[in-house]
Design an enzyme around this catalytic site. Structure first.
Site, PDB file in Angstrom:
ATOM      1  N   LYS A   1     -36.017 -24.689 -30.550  1.00 16.84           N
ATOM      2  CA  LYS A   1     -36.101 -24.898 -31.998  1.00 16.84           C
ATOM      3  C   LYS A   1     -37.559 -24.709 -32.371  1.00 16.84           C
ATOM      4  O   LYS A   1     -38.454 -25.140 -31.636  1.00 16.84           O
ATOM      5  CB  LYS A   1     -35.673 -26.310 -32.354  1.00 16.84           C
ATOM      6  CG  LYS A   1     -34.173 -26.474 -32.329  1.00 16.84           C
ATOM      7  CD  LYS A   1     -33.787 -27.835 -32.830  1.00 16.84           C
ATOM      8  CE  LYS A   1     -32.268 -27.931 -32.858  1.00 16.84           C
ATOM      9  NZ  LYS A   1     -31.788 -29.279 -32.957  1.00 16.84           N
TER      10      LYS A   1
ATOM     11  N   GLY B   1     -33.703 -20.483 -31.864  1.00 16.94           N
ATOM     12  CA  GLY B   1     -33.264 -19.447 -30.946  1.00 16.94           C
ATOM     13  C   GLY B   1     -32.201 -20.039 -30.039  1.00 16.94           C
ATOM     14  O   GLY B   1     -31.705 -21.141 -30.278  1.00 16.94           O
TER      15      GLY B   1
ATOM     16  N   ASP C   1     -37.732  -9.188 -23.963  1.00 17.12           N
ATOM     17  CA  ASP C   1     -36.752  -9.652 -24.948  1.00 17.12           C
ATOM     18  C   ASP C   1     -37.216  -9.306 -26.367  1.00 17.12           C
ATOM     19  O   ASP C   1     -37.228 -10.167 -27.240  1.00 17.12           O
ATOM     20  CB  ASP C   1     -36.565 -11.171 -24.784  1.00 17.12           C
ATOM     21  CG  ASP C   1     -35.298 -11.664 -25.472  1.00 17.12           C
ATOM     22  OD1 ASP C   1     -34.419 -10.823 -25.765  1.00 17.12           O
ATOM     23  OD2 ASP C   1     -35.196 -12.878 -25.719  1.00 17.12           O
TER      24      ASP C   1
HETATM   25  P1  AMP Z   1     -37.328 -17.921 -31.266  1.00 15.35           P
HETATM   26  O1  AMP Z   1     -36.782 -19.070 -30.540  1.00 15.35           O
HETATM   27  O2  AMP Z   1     -38.656 -17.463 -30.801  1.00 15.35           O
HETATM   28  O3  AMP Z   1     -36.341 -16.789 -31.399  1.00 15.35           O
HETATM   29  O4  AMP Z   1     -37.612 -18.441 -32.754  1.00 15.35           O
HETATM   30  C1  AMP Z   1     -36.592 -18.747 -33.662  1.00 15.35           C
HETATM   31  C2  AMP Z   1     -37.077 -18.486 -35.069  1.00 15.35           C
HETATM   32  O5  AMP Z   1     -38.159 -19.349 -35.408  1.00 15.35           O
HETATM   33  C3  AMP Z   1     -37.620 -17.086 -35.301  1.00 15.35           C
HETATM   34  O6  AMP Z   1     -36.625 -16.195 -35.568  1.00 15.35           O
HETATM   35  C4  AMP Z   1     -38.547 -17.280 -36.479  1.00 15.35           C
HETATM   36  O7  AMP Z   1     -37.825 -17.242 -37.672  1.00 15.35           O
HETATM   37  C5  AMP Z   1     -39.074 -18.674 -36.254  1.00 15.35           C
HETATM   38  N1  AMP Z   1     -40.383 -18.614 -35.586  1.00 15.35           N
HETATM   39  C6  AMP Z   1     -40.608 -18.512 -34.257  1.00 15.35           C
HETATM   40  N2  AMP Z   1     -41.926 -18.481 -33.984  1.00 15.35           N
HETATM   41  C7  AMP Z   1     -42.563 -18.565 -35.183  1.00 15.35           C
HETATM   42  C8  AMP Z   1     -43.953 -18.546 -35.579  1.00 15.35           C
HETATM   43  N3  AMP Z   1     -44.926 -18.469 -34.671  1.00 15.35           N
HETATM   44  N4  AMP Z   1     -44.234 -18.605 -36.904  1.00 15.35           N
HETATM   45  C9  AMP Z   1     -43.239 -18.681 -37.806  1.00 15.35           C
HETATM   46  N5  AMP Z   1     -41.929 -18.687 -37.504  1.00 15.35           N
HETATM   47  C10 AMP Z   1     -41.582 -18.623 -36.204  1.00 15.35           C
END
Ligand code: AMP
Length: 445
Positions: A25, A21, A134
């Protein structure tokens, strides 16, 4: 811990990068003790908000640690080093919902299922005073059974001030899911802002594209502010009506979760969606599991209690000194009992209850102390109707005076309504082994 971060973070073995994001990471990881798959979100401390929001972040994270809902990614644990924070999360094996939409729009019953689960998850958190702020495709994940899992509840506040300064939108992508009042940086109601984003999600699920889109960012803002969107011909009439209420640019007149639940499209899904595919049954089964969990006090175990002890002391995440000033406990008495106890204590220590609103009680000394009038803010957070998290914190006056009154008067007087004090678990563990007070024992409620 940090030296080995490329392979191990405490008892977790880090695997592949799942996603990235703006501020974090996310890695796949395995708990080497119980072999459980988890996702670990790593945030650079340098990138998080260093403002007054910290109190709210801590509160929201504490609450998210204590509540469980089948459509919300569960937060198992939080760890920190000098430079990084690690959130250990439930692993959503099915990946992002929108990878599905990218392959083509969903049919009505599938879209309904995800929307139904999304609304239940949002409602659950809103009722506990936690707003997402968000909601966007990256935060809508799926488990192995294709049930929706909303991620980042309580965590979005970590980056909120950055997100709201506007500038970053141009760097990190479009504000396609953000409510107009958030874009225009007016003070906003988190619940209403979440409803707007859910409206955008609903549109995307059924259309396969965004309602507000323009290569020119200013033009896109203009469209959002006027709710200038067009429904494709295949949108059902009842769903269009619901959408127009969710995408109302005026947050005051925008619909509420309660009204969404009453809307004919939402209810129609419950009656007549494609039962053959099992979609409806699955959706309802998943959500009703959550309702059962909501009705009973959360089943806390040793691990959960750590969240109230130093092992989950969020002040270390932010390197502030709030730990010295605040005390945290859980209570399993009804709110009325808790409130009258606090009022009784105020009288006992010759304080007055100065303010009482939305779960905040300010206790103020009747006489002035060394450094002005000693006042203690008591915030009460409802985890369930019979389970409360209470935080007492000095908001004015002399710290030593506060600590003395806390130790000699307030803590002893609270003893019969407190279930667990923060830090108590660790002390107990040192003295005697488990079991602690039985979390499932309702007799004391
Ligand atoms: P975020 O920083 O929350 O936007 O996460 C970035 C990416 O990591 C997301 O778009 C998902 O593809 C992956 N991700 C985040 N949290 C999880 C989770 N709990 N399980 C699997 N993939 C995740």
């Amino acid at each position: 811990m940090e030296n080995k971060a490329s392979v191990m973070v405490q008892s977790y073995e880090l695997g592949r990068l799942l996603g990235q994001g703006t501020f974090a990471k996310v890695y796949y990881a395995r708990n080497t003790v119980n072999n459980q798959s988890v996702a670990i979100k790593v945030i650079d401390k340098g990138k998080i908000t260093k403002t007054m929001l910290i109190d709210r972040i801590k509160r929201e994270i504490s609450i998210m640690r204590l509540v469980r809902h089948p459509n919300i990614v569960y937060l198992y644990e939080v760890m920190a080093t000098k430079t990084k924070i690690y959130f250990v999360l439930e692993y959503a094996k099915g990946g992002e919902l929108f990878d599905k939409v990218a392959k083509g729009r969903l049919n009505e019953d599938v879209a309904w299922k995800y929307f139904y689960q999304l609304i239940h998850a949002i409602d659950f958190c809103h009722s506990r005073g936690v707003y997402h702020r968000d909601i966007k495709p990256e935060n809508l994940l799926l488990d192995e059974n294709e049930n929706l899992k909303v991620s980042d509840f309580g965590l979005s506040a970590l980056v909120e001030s950055e997100r709201r300064d506007g500038l970053l939108h141009t760097i990190c992508g479009t504000p396609a899911y953000v409510a107009p009042e958030v874009i225009s940086r007016k003070g906003y109601d988190g619940a209403k802002a979440d409803i707007w984003s859910c409206g955008v999600v609903l549109f995307v699920l059924l259309a396969g594209y965004l309602p507000f889109h323009d290569s020119n960012l200013m033009e896109m803002y203009r469209k959002i502010e006027k709710a200038d969107y067009k429904c494709p011909s295949w949108f059902p009439r009842e769903m269009r009506r619901l959408l127009s209420r969710m995408l109302d640019p005026n947050p005051v007149t925008r619909t509420s979760i309660a009204m969404i639940r009453q809307s004919s499209w939402f209810k129609k899904g419950l009656r007549s969606m494609n039962v053959r595919s099992g979609t409806k049954d699955d959706a309802i089964a998943a959500v009703s599991d959550g309702n059962q969990e909501m009705d009973r006090p959360p089943t806390l175990n040793a691990f959960d209690l750590v969240s109230l002890s130093t092992g989950f002391d969020l002040s270390s995440l932010f390197e502030d000194d709030s730990r010295k000033k605040e005390t945290l406990f859980t209570c399993r008495k009804p709110a009325s009992v808790l409130l009258s106890k606090l009022e009784e204590i105020a009288k006992l220590v010759r304080f007055r209850v100065q303010k009482k609103e939305a779960g905040l009680l300010r206790l103020e000394a009747l006489t002035e102390g060394k450094k002005g009038v000693l006042s203690i803010d008591t915030e009460i957070y409802e985890v369930t109707s019979s389970f409360y998290l209470v935080e007492m914190k000095k908001s004015n006056g002399d710290t030593l005076e506060y600590q003395k009154i806390l130790k000699e008067d307030i803590r002893p007087a609270l003893q019969d309504i407190v279930w667990v004090w923060r830090g108590e678990h660790e002390q107990q563990q040192q003295r005697k082994p488990w079991p602690r007070p039985r979390p499932n024992d309702r007799s004391s409620v």
